[in-house]
Design a protein around this motif. Sequence first.
Motif, PDB file in Angstrom:
ATOM      1  N   LEU A  48       0.887  -1.222  -0.079  1.00  0.00           N
ATOM      2  CA  LEU A  48       0.255   0.083  -0.065  1.00  0.00           C
ATOM      3  C   LEU A  48       0.684   1.145  -0.140  1.00  0.00           C
ATOM      4  CD1 LEU A  48      -2.910   1.379   0.136  1.00  0.00           C
ATOM      5  CD2 LEU A  48      -2.654   1.329   3.012  1.00  0.00           C
ATOM      6  N   ASP A  49       1.634   1.339   1.422  1.00  0.00           N
ATOM      7  CA  ASP A  49       2.541   2.741   0.914  1.00  0.00           C
ATOM      8  C   ASP A  49       3.203   2.743  -0.757  1.00  0.00           C
ATOM      9  OD1 ASP A  49       4.889   0.933   0.419  1.00  0.00           O
ATOM     10  OD2 ASP A  49       5.601   0.955   2.785  1.00  0.00           O
ATOM     11  N   GLY A  50       3.429   1.862  -1.231  1.00  0.00           N
ATOM     12  CA  GLY A  50       4.498   2.107  -2.358  1.00  0.00           C
ATOM     13  C   GLY A  50       3.412   2.498  -3.255  1.00  0.00           C
ATOM     14  N   TYR A  51       2.268   2.013  -3.508  1.00  0.00           N
ATOM     15  CA  TYR A  51       0.984   1.873  -4.264  1.00  0.00           C
ATOM     16  C   TYR A  51       0.702   3.874  -4.272  1.00  0.00           C
ATOM     17  CZ  TYR A  51      -3.727   2.767  -6.180  1.00  0.00           C
ATOM     18  OH  TYR A  51      -4.426   2.923  -6.975  1.00  0.00           O
ATOM     19  N   LEU A  52       0.460   3.680  -3.363  1.00  0.00           N
ATOM     20  CA  LEU A  52       0.468   5.609  -2.699  1.00  0.00           C
ATOM     21  C   LEU A  52       1.179   6.688  -2.463  1.00  0.00           C
ATOM     22  CD1 LEU A  52      -1.404   4.618   1.092  1.00  0.00           C
ATOM     23  CD2 LEU A  52      -2.888   5.613  -1.298  1.00  0.00           C
ATOM     24  N   ALA A  53       2.501   6.223  -2.627  1.00  0.00           N
ATOM     25  CA  ALA A  53       3.821   6.587  -2.659  1.00  0.00           C
ATOM     26  C   ALA A  53       3.320   6.824  -4.532  1.00  0.00           C
ATOM     27  CB  ALA A  53       4.832   6.380  -3.045  1.00  0.00           C
ATOM     28  N   ARG A  54       3.293   6.414  -5.558  1.00  0.00           N
ATOM     29  CA  ARG A  54       3.285   6.217  -7.256  1.00  0.00           C
ATOM     30  C   ARG A  54       2.096   7.100  -7.274  1.00  0.00           C
ATOM     31  NH1 ARG A  54       5.727   1.305  -6.527  1.00  0.00           N
ATOM     32  NH2 ARG A  54       3.727   0.454  -6.240  1.00  0.00           N
ATOM     33  N   ALA A  55       1.256   6.765  -6.677  1.00  0.00           N
ATOM     34  CA  ALA A  55       0.087   7.294  -7.464  1.00  0.00           C
ATOM     35  C   ALA A  55      -0.442   8.980  -7.419  1.00  0.00           C
ATOM     36  CB  ALA A  55      -1.258   6.553  -6.954  1.00  0.00           C
ATOM     37  N   GLN A  56      -0.088   8.885  -5.622  1.00  0.00           N
ATOM     38  CA  GLN A  56      -0.339  10.496  -5.318  1.00  0.00           C
ATOM     39  C   GLN A  56       1.421  11.502  -5.917  1.00  0.00           C
ATOM     40  OE1 GLN A  56      -0.377  10.410  -0.850  1.00  0.00           O
ATOM     41  NE2 GLN A  56      -2.485   9.342  -1.084  1.00  0.00           N
ATOM     42  N   GLY A  57       2.152  10.929  -5.920  1.00  0.00           N
ATOM     43  CA  GLY A  57       3.371  11.466  -6.969  1.00  0.00           C
ATOM     44  C   GLY A  57       3.833  11.767  -5.799  1.00  0.00           C
ATOM     45  N   ALA A  58       4.277  11.114  -4.216  1.00  0.00           N
ATOM     46  CA  ALA A  58       4.898  11.686  -3.001  1.00  0.00           C
ATOM     47  C   ALA A  58       5.760   9.898  -2.996  1.00  0.00           C
ATOM     48  CB  ALA A  58       4.253  11.476  -2.725  1.00  0.00           C
ATOM     49  N   VAL A  59       6.486   9.886  -3.810  1.00  0.00           N
ATOM     50  CA  VAL A  59       7.492   9.499  -3.536  1.00  0.00           C
ATOM     51  C   VAL A  59       8.867  10.223  -2.792  1.00  0.00           C
ATOM     52  CG1 VAL A  59       9.512   8.319  -4.378  1.00  0.00           C
ATOM     53  CG2 VAL A  59       7.835   7.786  -5.686  1.00  0.00           C
ATOM     54  N   SER A  60       9.598   9.780  -1.920  1.00  0.00           N
ATOM     55  CA  SER A  60      10.672  11.035  -1.509  1.00  0.00           C
ATOM     56  C   SER A  60      11.740   9.899  -1.347  1.00  0.00           C
ATOM     57  CB  SER A  60       9.744  11.444  -0.050  1.00  0.00           C
ATOM     58  OG  SER A  60       9.752  10.636   0.547  1.00  0.00           O
ATOM     59  N   LYS A  61      12.430  10.642  -0.899  1.00  0.00           N
ATOM     60  CA  LYS A  61      14.019  10.276  -0.123  1.00  0.00           C
ATOM     61  C   LYS A  61      14.039   9.412   0.961  1.00  0.00           C
ATOM     62  CE  LYS A  61      16.505  13.857  -3.000  1.00  0.00           C
ATOM     63  NZ  LYS A  61      18.331  14.455  -2.349  1.00  0.00           N
ATOM     64  N   LEU A  62      12.946   9.789   2.111  1.00  0.00           N
ATOM     65  CA  LEU A  62      12.993   9.251   3.091  1.00  0.00           C
ATOM     66  C   LEU A  62      12.620   8.330   2.713  1.00  0.00           C
ATOM     67  CD1 LEU A  62      12.704   9.110   6.301  1.00  0.00           C
ATOM     68  CD2 LEU A  62      10.492  10.740   6.214  1.00  0.00           C
ATOM     69  N   GLY A  63      11.231   8.129   2.236  1.00  0.00           N
ATOM     70  CA  GLY A  63      10.311   6.520   2.036  1.00  0.00           C
ATOM     71  C   GLY A  63      11.489   5.683   0.996  1.00  0.00           C
ATOM     72  N   GLN A  64      12.415   6.477  -0.113  1.00  0.00           N
ATOM     73  CA  GLN A  64      12.407   5.344  -0.507  1.00  0.00           C
ATOM     74  C   GLN A  64      14.429   4.962   0.709  1.00  0.00           C
ATOM     75  OE1 GLN A  64      14.450   7.703  -3.850  1.00  0.00           O
ATOM     76  NE2 GLN A  64      13.552   7.686  -5.203  1.00  0.00           N
ATOM     77  N   PHE A  65      15.022   6.041   1.444  1.00  0.00           N
ATOM     78  CA  PHE A  65      15.671   5.135   3.012  1.00  0.00           C
ATOM     79  C   PHE A  65      14.715   3.972   3.536  1.00  0.00           C
ATOM     80  CE2 PHE A  65      16.809   5.642   6.710  1.00  0.00           C
ATOM     81  CZ  PHE A  65      18.681   5.091   6.854  1.00  0.00           C
ATOM     82  N   LEU A  66      13.432   4.525   4.074  1.00  0.00           N
ATOM     83  CA  LEU A  66      12.998   3.874   4.304  1.00  0.00           C
ATOM     84  C   LEU A  66      13.060   2.387   4.494  1.00  0.00           C
ATOM     85  CD1 LEU A  66      11.306   6.472   6.892  1.00  0.00           C
ATOM     86  CD2 LEU A  66      12.996   4.907   8.157  1.00  0.00           C
ATOM     87  N   ASP A  67      11.444   2.452   3.209  1.00  0.00           N
ATOM     88  CA  ASP A  67      10.846   1.381   2.650  1.00  0.00           C
ATOM     89  C   ASP A  67      11.850  -0.150   2.525  1.00  0.00           C
ATOM     90  OD1 ASP A  67       8.799   0.140   1.736  1.00  0.00           O
ATOM     91  OD2 ASP A  67      10.257  -0.260  -0.260  1.00  0.00           O
ATOM     92  N   PRO A  68      13.686  -0.166   1.887  1.00  0.00           N
ATOM     93  CA  PRO A  68      13.878  -1.089   1.839  1.00  0.00           C
ATOM     94  C   PRO A  68      14.651  -1.673   3.392  1.00  0.00           C
ATOM     95  CG  PRO A  68      15.143   0.603   1.296  1.00  0.00           C
ATOM     96  CD  PRO A  68      13.821   1.506   1.121  1.00  0.00           C
ATOM     97  N   ILE A  69      14.594  -1.034   4.187  1.00  0.00           N
ATOM     98  CA  ILE A  69      15.295  -1.224   5.223  1.00  0.00           C
ATOM     99  C   ILE A  69      13.691  -1.492   6.145  1.00  0.00           C
ATOM    100  CG2 ILE A  69      15.970   0.131   7.505  1.00  0.00           C
ATOM    101  CD1 ILE A  69      17.347   2.279   5.934  1.00  0.00           C
ATOM    102  N   ALA A  70      12.831  -1.198   6.387  1.00  0.00           N
ATOM    103  CA  ALA A  70      11.888  -1.791   6.824  1.00  0.00           C
ATOM    104  C   ALA A  70      11.081  -3.478   6.646  1.00  0.00           C
ATOM    105  CB  ALA A  70      10.604  -1.083   6.428  1.00  0.00           C
ATOM    106  N   ASP A  71      11.848  -3.422   5.440  1.00  0.00           N
ATOM    107  CA  ASP A  71      11.652  -4.972   4.397  1.00  0.00           C
ATOM    108  C   ASP A  71      12.893  -6.054   4.946  1.00  0.00           C
ATOM    109  OD1 ASP A  71       9.832  -3.912   3.166  1.00  0.00           O
ATOM    110  OD2 ASP A  71      10.780  -3.785   1.104  1.00  0.00           O
ATOM    111  N   LYS A  72      13.862  -5.928   5.318  1.00  0.00           N
ATOM    112  CA  LYS A  72      15.125  -6.183   6.006  1.00  0.00           C
ATOM    113  C   LYS A  72      15.413  -7.104   7.435  1.00  0.00           C
ATOM    114  CE  LYS A  72      18.397  -5.282   2.106  1.00  0.00           C
ATOM    115  NZ  LYS A  72      16.663  -5.093   1.230  1.00  0.00           N
ATOM    116  N   ILE A  73      14.717  -5.278   7.597  1.00  0.00           N
ATOM    117  CA  ILE A  73      14.488  -5.552   9.255  1.00  0.00           C
ATOM    118  C   ILE A  73      13.144  -6.619   9.764  1.00  0.00           C
ATOM    119  CG2 ILE A  73      13.364  -4.669  11.019  1.00  0.00           C
ATOM    120  CD1 ILE A  73      14.697  -2.005  10.839  1.00  0.00           C
ATOM    121  N   MET A  74      11.765  -7.017   9.152  1.00  0.00           N
ATOM    122  CA  MET A  74      10.895  -8.120   9.591  1.00  0.00           C
ATOM    123  C   MET A  74      11.461  -9.039   8.852  1.00  0.00           C
ATOM    124  SD  MET A  74       6.837  -8.469   7.660  1.00  0.00           S
ATOM    125  CE  MET A  74       8.480  -9.186   6.450  1.00  0.00           C
ATOM    126  N   VAL A  75      11.964  -9.315   7.517  1.00  0.00           N
ATOM    127  CA  VAL A  75      12.920 -10.275   7.155  1.00  0.00           C
ATOM    128  C   VAL A  75      13.657 -11.133   8.730  1.00  0.00           C
ATOM    129  CG1 VAL A  75      14.262 -11.351   5.590  1.00  0.00           C
ATOM    130  CG2 VAL A  75      12.321  -9.913   5.289  1.00  0.00           C
TER     131      VAL A  75
END
Length: 202
Positions: A48-75
């Motif tokens: 959802l966060d990736g879909y909303l970021a693209r749909a709203q044109g709200a892709v940010s450097k913070l999001g690009q930084f946090l998204d892969p970190i969140a995935d790796k932390i959980m895995v």
Amino acid sequence: MLTLPNLLTLSRILAVPFLGFLLWWPDWRLGYALAFVLYCIIGFTDYLDGYLARAQGAVSKLGQFLDPIADKIMVAAVILILTAQGYLRGPYVGDMHVIAGLVILIREIAVSGLREFLGGLQVSMPVSKLAKWKTTFQLVSLGAIILGGAVHGPPPGAESLVVRTLAEQWIHLVGLTSLWAAAILTCITGWDYLRVGLKHMD
């Protein structure tokens, strides 16, 4: 900066300790059932966060930084806890399924370092289709192992491993099989990324 997509990403990071808590007791089937629900919610917010970021044109450097970190932390957290609680165990090879989890963790660390190195050189390393398949198998495997804990309970001891697992723990087997599929794709995609990186290490 704290847009809705970024807040969803942060929520995934904050949910990891609760996920770990629910997985901490291997015989607690209700905990594993709740962990499976939370795991699915985390996975949905990842989409959802990736879909909303693209749909709203709200892709940010913070999001690009946090998204892969969140995935790796959980895995990483899920693999480590499932290993500690004896869930990366299966028929014929026993605890050697831990190797598949270890391969995935090593690749995640190596690729993160490689991305950081290439980022300093202004070189992008886009995610390949094969890497997306790797992620799919990885998420399915961990989800199935958690669900197996809720349905079947923890894997049996070595003395009854083959009989009980094959007969009664099919969900757990799906998880372990998917984990090995993810590990194999991890090696392939990791080598592909390394070849890209080596070109810039002269």
